[in-house]
Design a protein around this motif. Sequence first.
Motif, PDB file in Angstrom:
ATOM      1  N   THR A   1      18.632  27.523  56.777  1.00  0.00           N
ATOM      2  CA  THR A   1      19.040  26.117  56.843  1.00  0.00           C
ATOM      3  C   THR A   1      19.346  25.564  55.460  1.00  0.00           C
ATOM      4  O   THR A   1      19.026  26.166  54.438  1.00  0.00           O
ATOM      5  CB  THR A   1      17.924  25.255  57.462  1.00  0.00           C
ATOM      6  OG1 THR A   1      16.724  25.411  56.691  1.00  0.00           O
ATOM      7  CG2 THR A   1      17.659  25.637  58.899  1.00  0.00           C
TER       8      THR A   1
ATOM      9  N   ASN B   1      19.478  18.431  55.228  1.00  0.00           N
ATOM     10  CA  ASN B   1      20.231  17.532  56.104  1.00  0.00           C
ATOM     11  C   ASN B   1      20.041  16.090  55.634  1.00  0.00           C
ATOM     12  O   ASN B   1      18.936  15.541  55.717  1.00  0.00           O
ATOM     13  CB  ASN B   1      19.748  17.675  57.543  1.00  0.00           C
ATOM     14  CG  ASN B   1      20.629  16.934  58.534  1.00  0.00           C
ATOM     15  OD1 ASN B   1      21.579  16.256  58.141  1.00  0.00           O
ATOM     16  ND2 ASN B   1      20.323  17.068  59.815  1.00  0.00           N
TER      17      ASN B   1
ATOM     18  N   LYS C   1      19.313  21.419  58.448  1.00  0.00           N
ATOM     19  CA  LYS C   1      20.285  21.780  59.476  1.00  0.00           C
ATOM     20  C   LYS C   1      20.712  23.222  59.251  1.00  0.00           C
ATOM     21  O   LYS C   1      20.720  23.722  58.121  1.00  0.00           O
ATOM     22  CB  LYS C   1      21.496  20.845  59.439  1.00  0.00           C
ATOM     23  CG  LYS C   1      22.242  20.836  58.113  1.00  0.00           C
ATOM     24  CD  LYS C   1      23.391  19.838  58.134  1.00  0.00           C
ATOM     25  CE  LYS C   1      24.093  19.799  56.773  1.00  0.00           C
ATOM     26  NZ  LYS C   1      25.218  18.826  56.756  1.00  0.00           N
TER      27      LYS C   1
ATOM     28  N   GLN D   1      22.887  26.615  58.855  1.00  0.00           N
ATOM     29  CA  GLN D   1      24.135  26.954  58.166  1.00  0.00           C
ATOM     30  C   GLN D   1      24.526  28.384  58.550  1.00  0.00           C
ATOM     31  O   GLN D   1      23.691  29.281  58.553  1.00  0.00           O
ATOM     32  CB  GLN D   1      23.975  26.820  56.643  1.00  0.00           C
ATOM     33  CG  GLN D   1      22.854  27.654  56.051  1.00  0.00           C
ATOM     34  CD  GLN D   1      22.772  27.530  54.551  1.00  0.00           C
ATOM     35  OE1 GLN D   1      23.619  26.933  53.904  1.00  0.00           O
ATOM     36  NE2 GLN D   1      21.719  28.114  53.970  1.00  0.00           N
TER      37      GLN D   1
ATOM     38  N   GLU E   1      31.654  26.294  69.042  1.00  0.00           N
ATOM     39  CA  GLU E   1      30.749  25.137  68.950  1.00  0.00           C
ATOM     40  C   GLU E   1      29.917  24.930  70.210  1.00  0.00           C
ATOM     41  O   GLU E   1      28.843  24.323  70.153  1.00  0.00           O
ATOM     42  CB  GLU E   1      31.549  23.861  68.647  1.00  0.00           C
ATOM     43  CG  GLU E   1      32.054  23.781  67.218  1.00  0.00           C
ATOM     44  CD  GLU E   1      32.693  22.435  66.913  1.00  0.00           C
ATOM     45  OE1 GLU E   1      32.621  21.524  67.770  1.00  0.00           O
ATOM     46  OE2 GLU E   1      33.268  22.284  65.816  1.00  0.00           O
TER      47      GLU E   1
ATOM     48  N   VAL F   1      26.386  25.999  69.850  1.00  0.00           N
ATOM     49  CA  VAL F   1      25.605  25.360  68.786  1.00  0.00           C
ATOM     50  C   VAL F   1      24.840  24.178  69.375  1.00  0.00           C
ATOM     51  O   VAL F   1      25.417  23.338  70.079  1.00  0.00           O
ATOM     52  CB  VAL F   1      26.521  24.877  67.629  1.00  0.00           C
ATOM     53  CG1 VAL F   1      25.697  24.229  66.531  1.00  0.00           C
ATOM     54  CG2 VAL F   1      27.335  26.052  67.075  1.00  0.00           C
TER      55      VAL F   1
ATOM     56  N   LYS G   1      21.365  21.175  68.870  1.00  0.00           N
ATOM     57  CA  LYS G   1      20.881  20.185  67.920  1.00  0.00           C
ATOM     58  C   LYS G   1      20.299  20.846  66.682  1.00  0.00           C
ATOM     59  O   LYS G   1      19.613  21.862  66.764  1.00  0.00           O
ATOM     60  CB  LYS G   1      19.809  19.305  68.580  1.00  0.00           C
ATOM     61  CG  LYS G   1      19.371  18.135  67.726  1.00  0.00           C
ATOM     62  CD  LYS G   1      18.372  17.260  68.479  1.00  0.00           C
ATOM     63  CE  LYS G   1      17.942  16.085  67.615  1.00  0.00           C
ATOM     64  NZ  LYS G   1      16.959  15.213  68.313  1.00  0.00           N
TER      65      LYS G   1
ATOM     66  N   ASN H   1      22.232  21.994  64.372  1.00  0.00           N
ATOM     67  CA  ASN H   1      23.220  23.008  63.995  1.00  0.00           C
ATOM     68  C   ASN H   1      22.633  24.421  64.077  1.00  0.00           C
ATOM     69  O   ASN H   1      22.906  25.283  63.249  1.00  0.00           O
ATOM     70  CB  ASN H   1      23.752  22.761  62.579  1.00  0.00           C
ATOM     71  CG  ASN H   1      25.172  23.270  62.409  1.00  0.00           C
ATOM     72  OD1 ASN H   1      26.009  23.089  63.288  1.00  0.00           O
ATOM     73  ND2 ASN H   1      25.446  23.909  61.288  1.00  0.00           N
ATOM     74  N   ARG H   2      21.839  24.626  65.133  1.00  0.00           N
ATOM     75  CA  ARG H   2      21.247  25.952  65.374  1.00  0.00           C
ATOM     76  C   ARG H   2      22.040  26.680  66.455  1.00  0.00           C
ATOM     77  O   ARG H   2      22.703  26.051  67.285  1.00  0.00           O
ATOM     78  CB  ARG H   2      19.784  25.810  65.797  1.00  0.00           C
ATOM     79  CG  ARG H   2      18.924  25.121  64.762  1.00  0.00           C
ATOM     80  CD  ARG H   2      17.552  24.769  65.303  1.00  0.00           C
ATOM     81  NE  ARG H   2      16.666  25.921  65.359  1.00  0.00           N
ATOM     82  CZ  ARG H   2      15.401  25.855  65.799  1.00  0.00           C
ATOM     83  NH1 ARG H   2      14.905  24.706  66.240  1.00  0.00           N
ATOM     84  NH2 ARG H   2      14.638  26.931  65.809  1.00  0.00           N
TER      85      ARG H   2
END
Length: 452
Positions: free
Chosen positions: A133, A136, A289, A291, A298, A301, A303, A305-306
């Motif tokens: 991550t 964020n 978040k 990466q 998408e 993906v 919440k 950004n996992r």
Amino acid sequence: MDIKNNRTSENTMEAACKVTDDICLPDSKFPRVVIIGGGFAGLALVEKLKHKELQVVLFDKNNFHQFQPLFYQVATSALEPDSIVFPFRKQISGYKNVAFRLVEVEEIQPSLNTLITSKGKVHYDYLVLATGTTTNFFGMDSVEENSLGMKDIRDSLNIRHMMLQNLEQAAITCDDDERDALTNFVIVGGGPAGVEMAGALAEFCKYILPKDYPEYPSSIMKIYLIEAIDELLSTMSDKASSKTLKYLKDLNVKVLFNESVSDYDGSQVTTKSGKTILAKNLIWTAGVKGQFPKGIDEKHVVKGNRLKTDSNLKVEGHENIFAIGDIAAIITEQTPKGHPQVAQTAIQQGKYLGSSLLKIMEGEAVKPFEYKDKGSLATVGKRKAVADLGKFKFAGYFAWLLWSIVHLLSISGFRNRLMVGFNWAVSYFSYEKSNRVIIRNFKPKSVIHTKK
């Protein structure tokens, strides 16, 4: 020059790479497993796959593993950065089936089983995303421009240099408001990282500031910890939360509950309730978040950004792409938000996937991943910590001793353990932090961007 031998060498080098590869790798008749990211999860997987009939390739944008739980100690001059980083090549020395390449992966091409990197492309048979991550800032550009996160060893050094530079400037200025801003520290986020950072800064203020800066009293350095809810360490027990609050108050840390930062211009923090704090030092630990390289749809993906995975850590919609560690989210009724984004989860998932991949290649059935919570620890300065170990909840000296032992044993490399242990022993008896040097000037991102 021996032309024949030279041609033989060139042919051997070409044979070491598949036709689809730009990055040269050792020749292998075994399936290739590419791991992106050498954090806790990635290294746990490498350890599980070493000496197996696979070609394991580790990609990372750094050439070292970093021990994130002690970033705050580097930031407050208690440890040097080389004490908590360990070179990948030293880590994998002797693993004949493992190769490391220093690259940044830019794109995944699932239909071609290919990765596009900063150094070229490479083919994979199995791909594992262990990319972790990043900080964020929840879309607050001004906060991101003027504050510092703590997700990289460079962040820790930036915090250290920012702190020392501002303290030196405070000794120079005759403007009272400017001096207050330079010596005030705001930490956003009451999780383990924020709590540990606040405790370390408070001890710096109490024991180091009076000796190094006799120009002004230590009371001039104020430390604020801002938390958006009404408790600290929300993932731990109520006892841990209340004890932590007491320890921080004993260290004169001002804890602000039910507050969140709405703006920060580099000199003044503004909260949603309208409160303002003069401060040129803001450390952000309030959120992370995921990466990962582009190339994953998408719709897979979730919440934070996992990447949504099945119970075997396979990324939804893909047969040979897996995710482990902070980036992975197994969404079930028991884990509606995924598993905790902590080191023990990452290590367990790395080990699990190592065993699972071997079974998958043999066509064997694989059991679902089961997380075993081994407990949580957090320290609030020297001799003060909290521990939740199953039914046992305790705090104080014994919790701090346990925290120290667990972290010391978790650091990679005997030399690093020795260095950290020695520094801790010196600090235990003297509170001395000998690394208070400004190696390079720190410049906020806002200043750098303005100059550009």
